[in-house]
Enzyme design. Structure first.
Site, PDB file in Angstrom:
ATOM      1  N   LYS A 165      13.463  -8.927  -4.814  1.00 17.97           N
ATOM      2  CA  LYS A 165      13.105  -9.835  -3.732  1.00 17.97           C
ATOM      3  C   LYS A 165      14.342 -10.508  -3.122  1.00 17.97           C
ATOM      4  O   LYS A 165      14.439 -10.683  -1.905  1.00 17.97           O
ATOM      5  CB  LYS A 165      12.128 -10.897  -4.240  1.00 17.97           C
ATOM      6  CG  LYS A 165      10.799 -10.341  -4.746  1.00 17.97           C
ATOM      7  CD  LYS A 165       9.973 -11.427  -5.423  1.00 17.97           C
ATOM      8  CE  LYS A 165       8.697 -10.858  -6.042  1.00 17.97           C
ATOM      9  NZ  LYS A 165       7.737 -10.404  -5.033  1.00 17.97           N
ATOM     10  N   GLU A 254       2.306  -9.612  -4.588  1.00 18.19           N
ATOM     11  CA  GLU A 254       2.171  -8.370  -5.360  1.00 18.19           C
ATOM     12  C   GLU A 254       1.491  -8.737  -6.662  1.00 18.19           C
ATOM     13  O   GLU A 254       2.059  -9.428  -7.499  1.00 18.19           O
ATOM     14  CB  GLU A 254       3.555  -7.747  -5.594  1.00 18.19           C
ATOM     15  CG  GLU A 254       3.491  -6.291  -6.004  1.00 18.19           C
ATOM     16  CD  GLU A 254       3.401  -6.101  -7.503  1.00 18.19           C
ATOM     17  OE1 GLU A 254       2.281  -5.805  -7.986  1.00 18.19           O
ATOM     18  OE2 GLU A 254       4.412  -6.257  -8.186  1.00 18.19           O
ATOM     19  N   CYS A 287       2.297  -3.878 -14.341  1.00 21.45           N
ATOM     20  CA  CYS A 287       1.196  -3.930 -13.380  1.00 21.45           C
ATOM     21  C   CYS A 287       0.862  -2.564 -12.814  1.00 21.45           C
ATOM     22  O   CYS A 287      -0.290  -2.286 -12.485  1.00 21.45           O
ATOM     23  CB  CYS A 287       1.521  -4.904 -12.250  1.00 21.45           C
ATOM     24  SG  CYS A 287       2.983  -4.447 -11.280  1.00 21.45           S
ATOM     25  N   GLU A 460       6.645  -4.305   0.033  1.00 22.11           N
ATOM     26  CA  GLU A 460       8.053  -4.549  -0.217  1.00 22.11           C
ATOM     27  C   GLU A 460       8.786  -3.206  -0.235  1.00 22.11           C
ATOM     28  O   GLU A 460       8.215  -2.177  -0.569  1.00 22.11           O
ATOM     29  CB  GLU A 460       8.239  -5.269  -1.554  1.00 22.11           C
ATOM     30  CG  GLU A 460       7.593  -6.647  -1.580  1.00 22.11           C
ATOM     31  CD  GLU A 460       7.750  -7.343  -2.924  1.00 22.11           C
ATOM     32  OE1 GLU A 460       8.767  -8.023  -3.129  1.00 22.11           O
ATOM     33  OE2 GLU A 460       6.848  -7.190  -3.757  1.00 22.11           O
TER      34      GLU A 460
END
Length: 489
Positions: A165, A254, A287, A460
């Site tokens: 990020k 996310e 995830c 992203e």
């Protein structure tokens, strides 16, 4: 300045604000998931620390945002260099702090963290003044920095997701406030040391530690914040979206996954089973893992035998050992959550194919587990466990496989094994943000990443990251003299 000693690595327990370490009178205890030993006490971000970080970022923004992408790039390249210089320290810290495999840190995470910074710094060079030519005008499409952005990362991959990020946010010209996960904040603290050594202007990058309910809540609800980028749970994301929405602050979210792992009747069962065993890496705290195995009834018995053979070979143990393949659950609270899912599923009639209990290696370890005879509407199929627990269902046709795959509120990723053309056709019908055909984990920073439904909002990677972290502006330059007239719009 007080420092913690973690496996011989000196790391600050304090915030990093305006280029300086700032201690807090309030602290919270940190323990290693490996053996529950105390790691130290971490500064809690109070109202004054949040305020100081926002003011510092605001103060640094005019000069940092005024630089061109080419002028910012050397700072970010040095940032990546400084991460590399501390590679061993990052590996040891995250392994001790979050239970991540040391081998995974060394060979995957740290190189990827460096690439995250370098790649986005390079890609930013391609963004400015992209012309769109029409008969009437030239449209110069600009990506202008948004302002002060908040980055909130989860405990399962603190270093990788922080840099994932921060790379585009900083390269775009924003000033950042990073809120690390309270269960695993140490590599984010070391990241501040790397940024400081790289010469980033004070205030361009800040780290404020603390809990989500306290520190995080103050950050995301502040009207001076221009963007919030969050990776984590659905309940937390709902709260963040509501708090940021009060100020019309855009959020990138996310979130969780309950991804299907589809095994078609024409699949290479050995390769599918070997890939299936990878779903237990990081103790299932990933995830994007395929956690719902959907296997064609004709090959289910053979597939189960093949995957069982791979799972039985998995080395569960200390993540600091090179041979370890499955480490601990991050926190006692998370372990109780994982165990509770399995206990309730078994009580409801699920059959344990393997695992199904805590692991003897340590207090925060759980056996790699597979549950069969589970109903599509059951809790274990519908909700994210975030541990080394998988489910197995069978199907009789492609249509049924797709129906089962799409039958949850999540839509992050997926895996589909079968003859390539067949698997690709089925994969295209599965409603997810991405899906791997006869593979797993292939990623490229230029490609979009994100989920649909409850798995998130936004994408992203590549241009998608910059479209979020920037204010996209169209500068319209006419090709012919313009004559104002009320008859033309």
């Amino acid at each position: 300045m007080s420092l913690l000693d973690i496996a011989g690595i000196a790391v600050s327990p304090d915030h990093y604000i305006a280029g300086q370490r700032v201690a807090s009178a309030e602290r919270f205890a940190l323990h290693s998931p490996i053996d529950q030993r105390p790691l130290g006490h971490i500064s809690e971000g109070l109202a004054e620390h949040v305020e100081a970080a926002i003011v510092a970022a605001q103060h640094a923004f005019p000069a940092w945002s005024a630089l061109t992408a080419a002028e910012r790039k050397p700072y970010l390249d040095r940032f990546a260099d400084e991460i590399g210089k501390r590679a061993d320290a990052f590996c040891l810290l995250e392994s001790n702090d979050a239970g991540v495999l040391l081998s995974r840190m060394r060979h995957g995470v740290v190189p990827r963290a460096m690439l995250n910074i370098r790649w986005f710094a390079e890609h930013a060079l391609t963004l400015q003044d992209r012309p769109i030519e029409t008969e009437q005008a030239t449209h110069l499409v600009r990506h202008d920095p948004a302002g002060v952005v908040v980055v909130i990362t989860p405990w399962n991959a603190p270093l990788m997701l922080s840099t994932w990020k921060l790379g585009p946010a900083l390269a775009a010209g924003n000033c950042c406030i990073l809120k690390p996960p309270e269960w695993a904040p140490l590599t984010c603290s070391l990241l501040a040391d790397a940024a400081h050594a790289a010469g980033l202007t004070p205030g361009v990058f800040n780290v404020v530690q603390g809990t989500g309910a306290n520190t995080g809540a103050r950050l995301v609800s502040d009207a001076r914040i221009a963007r919030v980028s969050f990776t984590g749970s659905v309940p937390t994301a709902k709260w963040i979206a509501q708090a940021a929405g009060a100020n019309l602050v855009p959020c990138s979210l996310e979130l969780g996954g309950k991804s299907p792992f589809i095994v078609l009747p024409d699949a290479d069962l050995e390769q599918a089973a070997a890939t299936g065993a990878l779903m237990y890496r990081n103790a299932g705290q990933v995830c994007l893992a395929g956690t719902r195995f959907l296997v064609h009834a004709q090959v289910a018995e053979a597939f189960i035998a093949a995957m069982r053979a791979h799972v039985e070979k998995l080395n569960v143990g200390d993540p600091r050992e090179e041979a370890t393949e499955v480490g601990p659950i991050i926190h006692p609270r998370q372990l109780e959550r994982v165990a509770g899912f399995v206990e309730r599923a078994v009580a409801a009639g699920a059959r344990v194919l393997w695992g199904g209990a805590r692991h003897a290696f340590g207090a925060q370890y759980y056996q790699p587990t597979m549950l069969a005879d589970v109903a599509q509407g059951s809790e274990i199929v519908q909700n994210e466990v975030f541990g080394p627990v998988l489910t197995l269902q069978t199907f009789a046709s492609d249509d049924e496989a797709v129906l089962l795959a799409n039958g949850t509120d999540y839509g992050l990723g997926g895996v589909c094994y079968g003859e390539t053309a067949h698997a690709t056709e089925v994969a295209q019908r599965v409603r997810t943000g991405f899906i791997w055909v006869n593979s797993f984990g292939i990623r490229d920073l230029a490609a979009p990443f994100g989920g649909i439904k409850r798995s998130g909002i936004g994408r992203e990677g590549g241009d998608w990251s910059f479209e979020f972290f920037c204010d996209v502006k169209d500068v319209v330059v006419p090709k012919k003299p313009f004559r104002a007239s009320f008859s033309h719009r």
